[in-house]
Scaffold this active site. Structure first.
Site, short mmCIF file in Angstrom:
data_model
loop_
_atom_site.label_atom_id
_atom_site.label_comp_id
_atom_site.label_asym_id
_atom_site.label_seq_id
_atom_site.Cartn_x
_atom_site.Cartn_y
_atom_site.Cartn_z
N CYS A 32 0.62 -1.41 0.04
CA CYS A 32 0.00 -0.19 -0.47
C CYS A 32 1.33 1.22 -0.02
O CYS A 32 2.16 0.54 0.12
CB CYS A 32 -1.50 -0.22 0.99
SG CYS A 32 0.22 -0.63 2.36
N TYR A 49 1.50 11.55 -11.86
CA TYR A 49 0.14 12.00 -11.88
C TYR A 49 0.18 13.38 -10.66
O TYR A 49 1.52 12.83 -9.50
CB TYR A 49 -0.37 10.68 -11.71
CG TYR A 49 0.24 9.62 -10.69
CD1 TYR A 49 0.09 9.81 -9.62
CD2 TYR A 49 1.22 8.63 -11.04
CE1 TYR A 49 0.92 8.84 -8.30
CE2 TYR A 49 2.12 7.88 -9.66
CZ TYR A 49 1.35 7.67 -8.73
OH TYR A 49 2.11 7.18 -7.49
N ARG A 124 12.78 -0.23 -3.70
CA ARG A 124 12.07 -0.09 -5.27
C ARG A 124 12.65 -0.21 -6.17
O ARG A 124 12.80 0.97 -6.38
CB ARG A 124 11.07 0.26 -5.27
CG ARG A 124 9.57 0.06 -5.78
CD ARG A 124 8.37 0.29 -5.40
NE ARG A 124 7.53 -0.25 -6.41
CZ ARG A 124 6.71 0.00 -6.41
NH1 ARG A 124 5.94 1.62 -6.73
NH2 ARG A 124 4.99 -0.67 -7.13
N ASP A 248 -2.76 -2.02 -2.19
CA ASP A 248 -2.71 -1.26 -3.65
C ASP A 248 -3.40 0.05 -3.25
O ASP A 248 -3.38 0.67 -3.41
CB ASP A 248 -2.91 -2.00 -4.81
CG ASP A 248 -2.01 -0.67 -5.86
OD1 ASP A 248 -0.67 -0.16 -5.71
OD2 ASP A 248 -2.16 -0.53 -7.07
N ASN A 253 -2.52 6.51 -9.35
CA ASN A 253 -3.47 7.18 -10.80
C ASN A 253 -4.53 5.88 -11.38
O ASN A 253 -4.97 6.21 -12.79
CB ASN A 253 -2.23 6.60 -11.94
CG ASN A 253 -2.18 7.38 -12.85
OD1 ASN A 253 -2.68 8.26 -12.59
ND2 ASN A 253 -1.50 7.73 -13.78
C1 0GY Z 1 1.24 0.41 -7.70
C2 0GY Z 1 1.28 0.48 -9.12
C3 0GY Z 1 1.42 1.31 -10.18
C4 0GY Z 1 2.01 2.44 -9.74
C5 0GY Z 1 3.60 2.94 -8.56
O1 0GY Z 1 4.67 3.58 -7.60
C6 0GY Z 1 3.87 4.15 -8.01
O2 0GY Z 1 3.62 5.34 -8.66
O3 0GY Z 1 3.48 2.13 -7.40
C7 0GY Z 1 1.10 1.45 -10.91
O4 0GY Z 1 0.87 2.84 -11.64
O5 0GY Z 1 0.45 0.54 -12.00
O6 0GY Z 1 2.42 -1.16 -6.82
O7 0GY Z 1 1.22 0.89 -7.29
#
Ligand code: 0GY
Length: 299
Positions: A32, A49, A124, A248, A253
């Site tokens: 999350c 975003y 990450r 999540d 976005n």
């Molecule tokens: C997720 C997936 C997304 C976004 C991000 O860091 C982020 O902006 O992880 C995505 O847009 O697929 O796991 O949060």
């Protein structure tokens, strides 16, 4: 980058349903995020975003509503390499949250130690072109070799670059956690090419974990996400000690098909049908990765 909050994106359901499935005591939402509050923790100038604020109080209220005990907060790309909003959330959690940071690969030992003290247990690497401008593998490998003891690397990529990424993934000297199973095409079914390639990756090393997450992102048919359940349940059954689960939330976005977090929780018994599998997915596995000292103390 700044913008009035009302003009920013709200990607989450305001009133998620209360799921019928009750997670076991101590369950961890292991994927999350938090956004802002932007006034105190501004978004990155490189953000792709701009979300409305979704801070720790909202995250912890959702945790309680869904029946979870802990969170693993993953740095979202909109906050770039400034992990302050996440560290603030972890500090407010009273020991019930840990985190995964995104760092400038040139980061030094002192700052890594500071992140460790703030509850970070991994970094990450994001390879999604729509989210980040660059993903320098050589610099990523350099920092992966200098992580504090006990940390791991989380990698986010899409299935079509798995082959190309294999030498890089093979070279990472700490455990790997793969976000959303590397985004397989779940409509191919459990024996499809994407799942076969992902299983080959899991079979190549014992220390690769995966998040059985994001039916809303992976299953184009929408709820109740039957293709996701069909493709992912066999993976959890075959690799029960390496699977993690998360909401999540706040679904960075997502704009068209914002998922109901209660419905996401209802997916758990469909991919992990027995109490034993559910305990591994939601408690034992995330505790081993994120709170190993508690696991050791219990013997
Ligand atoms: C997720 C997936 C997304 C976004 C991000 O860091 C982020 O902006 O992880 C995505 O847009 O697929 O796991 O949060």
């Amino acid at each position: 980058m700044s913008m009035d909050e009302a003009e920013r994106i709200r990607s989450w359901t305001l009133a998620p349903s209360k799921p019928r499935f009750v997670p076991p005591p101590g369950a961890v939402d292991a994927h999350c995020h938090v956004f802002g509050p932007a006034e105190r923790f501004p978004f990155s100038p490189k953000a792709k975003y701009l979300p409305q604020d979704a801070g720790p109080d909202m995250l912890f209220a959702l945790r309680d509503r869904l029946g979870f005990a802990r969170n693993v907060i993953v740095q979202a790309s909109c906050h770039g390499t400034d992990n302050a909003a996440m560290l603030h959330a972890i500090a407010k959690s009273q020991g019930r949250a840990r985190g995964v940071a995104v760092v400038d690969p040139a980061i030094g030992a002192a700052e890594l130690a500071m992140l460790d003290g703030g509850g970070i247990r991994g970094i990450r690497f994001n390879f999604l072109k729509r989210l980040v401008d660059d993903a320098p593998k050589d610099r990523f490998l350099d920092v992966a070799r200098r992580l504090p003891k006990g940390w791991h690397v989380v990698v986010y990529f899409e299935a079509d670059i798995l082959d190309e990424l294999r030498p890089f993934l093979d070279a990472i000297p700490v455990p790997l956690v793969i976000d959303h199973m590397g985004r397989p095409d779940v409509t191919q079914g459990p024996g499809g090419a994407d799942m076969r390639a992902f299983r080959a990756l899991l079979d190549s090393r014992e220390d690769i974990w995966f998040k059985a997450t994001c039916p809303d992102r992976l299953d184009p048919a929408g709820p109740p996400w039957d293709d996701f359940a069909g493709a992912v349940a066999p993976l959890v059954a075959d690799y029960p000690d390496r699977a993690l689960w998360g909401t999540d939330w706040p679904h960075p976005n997502m704009q068209d098909a914002i998922p109901d977090d209660g419905a996401l929780v209802e997916m758990i018994p469909r991919i992990a049908p027995t109490p034993e599998l559910q305990h591994k997915l939601l408690v034992a596995n995330p505790m081993r990765l994120y709170w190993p000292e508690e696991v050791r103390a219990k013997g």
